[in-house]
Design a protein around this motif. Structure first.
Motif, mmCIF file in Angstrom:
data_model
loop_
_atom_site.group_PDB
_atom_site.id
_atom_site.type_symbol
_atom_site.label_atom_id
_atom_site.label_comp_id
_atom_site.label_asym_id
_atom_site.label_seq_id
_atom_site.Cartn_x
_atom_site.Cartn_y
_atom_site.Cartn_z
ATOM 1 N N HIS A 136 0.901 -1.159 -0.040
ATOM 2 C CA HIS A 136 0.155 -0.338 -0.057
ATOM 3 C C HIS A 136 0.884 1.544 0.117
ATOM 4 N N ASN A 137 2.387 1.425 -0.228
ATOM 5 C CA ASN A 137 2.940 2.515 -0.376
ATOM 6 C C ASN A 137 3.381 2.877 -2.080
ATOM 7 N N PRO A 138 3.270 3.939 -2.681
ATOM 8 C CA PRO A 138 3.379 4.026 -4.235
ATOM 9 C C PRO A 138 4.587 3.566 -4.419
ATOM 10 N N VAL A 139 4.378 3.534 -5.391
ATOM 11 C CA VAL A 139 5.225 3.478 -6.818
ATOM 12 C C VAL A 139 5.511 4.297 -7.633
ATOM 13 N N GLN A 140 6.985 4.557 -7.869
ATOM 14 C CA GLN A 140 6.781 6.036 -8.809
ATOM 15 C C GLN A 140 8.167 6.661 -9.402
ATOM 16 N N ASP A 141 8.381 7.387 -10.491
ATOM 17 C CA ASP A 141 9.801 6.722 -10.356
ATOM 18 C C ASP A 141 10.719 8.305 -9.776
ATOM 19 N N THR A 142 11.854 8.157 -9.205
ATOM 20 C CA THR A 142 12.650 9.009 -8.648
ATOM 21 C C THR A 142 13.560 9.753 -9.560
ATOM 22 N N TYR A 143 13.854 10.961 -9.088
ATOM 23 C CA TYR A 143 14.591 11.447 -10.599
ATOM 24 C C TYR A 143 16.413 11.890 -8.985
ATOM 25 N N LEU A 144 17.007 11.729 -10.436
ATOM 26 C CA LEU A 144 18.418 12.637 -9.910
ATOM 27 C C LEU A 144 18.502 14.064 -10.670
ATOM 28 N N ASN A 145 18.480 15.238 -9.582
ATOM 29 C CA ASN A 145 18.408 15.949 -9.988
ATOM 30 C C ASN A 145 19.940 17.130 -10.090
ATOM 31 N N ARG A 146 20.152 18.001 -10.785
ATOM 32 C CA ARG A 146 21.373 18.718 -10.425
ATOM 33 C C ARG A 146 20.538 20.403 -10.523
ATOM 34 N N VAL A 147 21.100 21.569 -9.672
ATOM 35 C CA VAL A 147 20.789 22.367 -9.674
ATOM 36 C C VAL A 147 21.295 23.101 -10.550
ATOM 37 N N GLU A 148 20.291 24.439 -11.910
ATOM 38 C CA GLU A 148 20.935 24.597 -13.078
ATOM 39 C C GLU A 148 20.238 26.423 -13.238
ATOM 40 N N TYR A 149 20.821 26.789 -13.723
ATOM 41 C CA TYR A 149 19.829 27.686 -14.164
ATOM 42 C C TYR A 149 19.637 28.409 -15.802
ATOM 43 N N VAL A 150 18.198 27.641 -15.715
ATOM 44 C CA VAL A 150 17.798 27.283 -17.027
ATOM 45 C C VAL A 150 16.599 28.804 -17.411
ATOM 46 N N ASP A 151 16.698 29.228 -18.624
ATOM 47 C CA ASP A 151 15.641 30.578 -18.891
ATOM 48 C C ASP A 151 15.683 31.018 -17.952
ATOM 49 N N ASP A 152 16.418 31.796 -16.926
ATOM 50 C CA ASP A 152 16.014 32.505 -16.207
ATOM 51 C C ASP A 152 15.755 32.222 -14.768
ATOM 52 N N GLU A 153 15.387 30.882 -14.944
ATOM 53 C CA GLU A 153 15.201 30.756 -13.507
ATOM 54 C C GLU A 153 16.153 29.432 -13.210
ATOM 55 N N TRP A 154 16.593 29.236 -11.562
ATOM 56 C CA TRP A 154 16.879 27.836 -11.156
ATOM 57 C C TRP A 154 16.675 27.074 -10.941
ATOM 58 N N ILE A 155 16.767 25.993 -11.589
ATOM 59 C CA ILE A 155 15.694 24.672 -11.459
ATOM 60 C C ILE A 155 16.656 23.767 -11.417
ATOM 61 N N ASN A 156 16.371 22.872 -10.880
ATOM 62 C CA ASN A 156 16.485 21.189 -10.883
ATOM 63 C C ASN A 156 16.369 20.456 -12.519
ATOM 64 N N THR A 157 17.291 19.977 -12.894
ATOM 65 C CA THR A 157 17.104 19.492 -14.361
ATOM 66 C C THR A 157 17.812 18.035 -13.584
ATOM 67 N N VAL A 158 16.874 17.223 -14.237
ATOM 68 C CA VAL A 158 17.030 15.784 -14.070
ATOM 69 C C VAL A 158 18.558 15.123 -15.086
ATOM 70 N N PHE A 159 19.309 14.315 -14.502
ATOM 71 C CA PHE A 159 19.911 13.540 -14.724
ATOM 72 C C PHE A 159 20.055 12.662 -14.844
ATOM 73 N N GLU A 160 19.178 11.433 -13.955
ATOM 74 C CA GLU A 160 18.975 10.033 -14.404
ATOM 75 C C GLU A 160 17.546 10.346 -13.856
ATOM 76 N N THR A 161 17.402 9.219 -13.939
ATOM 77 C CA THR A 161 15.736 8.319 -13.625
ATOM 78 C C THR A 161 15.788 7.731 -12.661
ATOM 79 N N VAL A 162 15.656 6.580 -11.827
ATOM 80 C CA VAL A 162 15.868 5.588 -11.155
ATOM 81 C C VAL A 162 13.991 4.993 -10.790
#
Length: 191
Positions: A136-162
């Motif tokens: 009864h626990n969720p199963v979902q993708d987990t993302y390994l992210n890196r903080v980067e400045y993209v299109d005038d915003e600081w965002i997390n960008t995915v570099f690997e999906t588990v």
């Protein structure tokens, strides 16, 4: 130390980063981000001090599937800022409830049947496909992210999906449950 793992979120995370900067440590020690530490709300305030920070989360601001793009656009229209892990999680929870209730034609008087409908409900949330495991626990993708400045915003960008991470992920549930809990002495660290 090589890095500091930060699990704070919200204003605590912003205060922590600002104090880290004030103490002159920001250019000397890297951050590793817990899910809420690297969230869009924190990055909007102190992202410039988190450039390159790596972390894991079930959410990222750089997802490209239609459900995320639609959700993020709607959130931005209402809030005038990027969507967040917390907004998506609340949306996901209520959609799960709504879909299960719809499956029951709105009749949730039979609690056991409603729970079964909820357990069997699968859909694609803004952060990706979700379902429940046998525990009864969720199963979902987990993302390994890196903080980067993209299109005038600081965002997390995915570099690997588990993909499809659940409560036990790739571990045998019985072996996992039998293991000693994590603590000061477990796992043991070399001197």
């Amino acid at each position: 130390v090589d890095a500091v793992l930060v699990a704070y979120g919200g204003t605590d995370a912003v205060d922590f980063v600002n104090q880290f900067v004030d103490f002159g440590l920001a250019d000397k020690i890297d951050f590793l981000a817990g899910s809420s530490f690297g969230d869009a709300g924190v990055l909007a305030e102190v992202g410039e001090h988190m450039d390159g920070t790596v972390g894991g989360s079930i959410y990222s601001s750089s997802l490209t599937h239609p459900e995320f793009l639609e959700f993020d656009a709607a959130f931005r229209e209402i809030e005038d800022r990027p969507s967040t892990l917390f907004a998506e999680n609340f949306y996901r929870a209520f959609k799960w409830i709504a879909l299960a209730t719809e499956e029951m034609d709105g009749n949730i008087d039979d609690v056991d049947a409603w729970r079964e409908a909820l357990q069997n409900t699968e859909f694609v949330a803004p952060a990706g496909a979700v379902k429940f495991d046998e525990y009864h626990n969720p199963v979902q993708d987990t993302y390994l992210n890196r903080v980067e400045y993209v299109d005038d915003e600081w965002i997390n960008t995915v570099f690997e999906t588990v993909p499809e991470v659940g409560q036990y992920w790739t571990f045998d549930p019985d072996e996992f449950d039998a293991a000693l809990p994590f603590g000061r002495d477990n796992p043991s660290c070399p001197p």
